[in-house]
Write a protein that holds these residues in place. Sequence first.
Motif, short mmCIF file in Angstrom:
data_model
loop_
_atom_site.label_atom_id
_atom_site.label_comp_id
_atom_site.label_asym_id
_atom_site.label_seq_id
_atom_site.Cartn_x
_atom_site.Cartn_y
_atom_site.Cartn_z
N LEU A 1 -9.47 -17.07 39.17
CA LEU A 1 -10.32 -15.93 38.81
C LEU A 1 -10.24 -14.86 39.89
CD1 LEU A 1 -13.50 -17.91 37.64
CD2 LEU A 1 -11.49 -17.24 36.29
N ALA A 2 -9.91 -13.65 39.48
CA ALA A 2 -9.89 -12.53 40.42
C ALA A 2 -11.30 -12.09 40.73
CB ALA A 2 -9.10 -11.36 39.82
N ASP A 3 -11.47 -11.42 41.86
CA ASP A 3 -12.77 -10.82 42.16
C ASP A 3 -13.14 -9.86 41.03
OD1 ASP A 3 -12.84 -12.14 44.57
OD2 ASP A 3 -12.00 -10.46 45.70
N HIS A 4 -14.38 -9.94 40.57
CA HIS A 4 -14.87 -9.10 39.48
C HIS A 4 -14.05 -9.31 38.21
CE1 HIS A 4 -16.44 -7.09 43.12
NE2 HIS A 4 -17.48 -6.78 42.34
N PHE A 5 -13.75 -10.57 37.91
CA PHE A 5 -12.96 -10.91 36.73
C PHE A 5 -13.73 -10.62 35.44
CE2 PHE A 5 -15.56 -14.61 37.49
CZ PHE A 5 -15.84 -15.14 36.23
N THR A 6 -12.98 -10.55 34.34
CA THR A 6 -13.59 -10.27 33.03
C THR A 6 -14.14 -11.56 32.44
OG1 THR A 6 -11.97 -8.52 32.66
CG2 THR A 6 -13.19 -9.28 30.75
N LEU A 7 -15.45 -11.66 32.37
CA LEU A 7 -16.09 -12.89 31.94
C LEU A 7 -15.76 -13.25 30.50
CD1 LEU A 7 -18.02 -15.20 32.72
CD2 LEU A 7 -19.92 -13.75 31.95
N GLY B 1 -7.91 -8.56 44.53
CA GLY B 1 -7.84 -9.27 43.26
C GLY B 1 -7.71 -10.74 43.50
N LEU B 2 -6.58 -11.15 44.10
CA LEU B 2 -6.35 -12.54 44.47
C LEU B 2 -6.00 -12.59 45.95
CD1 LEU B 2 -4.14 -13.78 41.49
CD2 LEU B 2 -6.56 -14.26 41.85
N SER B 3 -6.40 -13.67 46.59
CA SER B 3 -6.09 -13.84 48.01
C SER B 3 -4.60 -14.12 48.19
CB SER B 3 -6.91 -14.98 48.59
OG SER B 3 -6.49 -16.22 48.02
#
Length: 351
Positions: A21-27, A99-101
Amino acid sequence: MSTVETRNKPGKKRLSVAFLLADHFTLSAFANFVDVLRLAADEADRSRPINCEWTVLSDTMNPVRSSCGVKVQPDTRLRNAADYDYIVVVGGLITEASGLSRENIAFLQSAARSGIPLAGLCTGVFLLHEAGLLDGYRCCVSWFHHDDFLERFDTARPVSDQIFVVDRDRLTCSGGHSAAHLAAWLVEKHIGRVAATKSLSIMIIDEAMTGDKPQPGFRDDLAARDPVVRKALIRMRQNIESPETVEEVASGLNLSRRQLERRFQTDLGLSPSRVELKLRLDTARRMLETSDKTVTRIAHATGFCDSSHLINTFRAELGMTPSDYRRTHSPTSLETQPRAAGVLLPRVEEA
């Protein structure tokens, strides 16, 4: 359209999926995909992971915040990751710097080298492309983010007229309900059509859609070459419900109104105001063709003051009312109109 090779092994569930899951992902994209798996995994609505299993991976195990603020707690560390059939990346707000680490990206790149199919939901396609994992692949991008994608990846050729795309070992979808249809495609492939149909039925989705089903929303024939005009089109498309004035669009691009108008005329042969009206009318037309929304609701969704404003503009630009257009262009219009003594009755304009 290519298919994905089944990777089932003895002792494994018939379908095993891991999520990043990316930061602030689309739920909604994440929830729709997971719910199809959950409902296909067991009998009725019991949710036991019998036929398939799923997990959320993380390098830190910190809760991940969705774009709406709801947090999801990962349950498996990257170093404990198993051999999954698919790894699904759920994207989020494209304006977010993170987004992703680096650890997550390295994990995805390693999985790709091992031949594990990767999927991108919603703006997850941006993250896969940034990681160099979509080079040479067709990928699906929402029409809403089509120009954003081209602006960021100018050599890419995204598909924005389908709800999802499967190209060999890459699966991408436009988000929202299309995530459920992509998940159902996987369930049908690994578990069976009955399980896929059951999942969608319980979710009150009429039937499974193939990837080439057109995306809801408008498509238009405006192909801008000028990067400034492309940025202006992005702003216009993203503000259909509450249109900006030409001055506001120009100011947001650090231009004067006259400069913006010259660039539109040179690139598209139209003024910004005409293009903005075209975008709104195209959206209204698509909604009339594909939905049963009232004219009032469509008017509000496309930036018109009220139904009368939309009706008058529609008649002036297209020579017919929205009701006339729906009657002649909606696939189900003739089927849904009431009949009496074998005669088609006139349709009443609904506001």
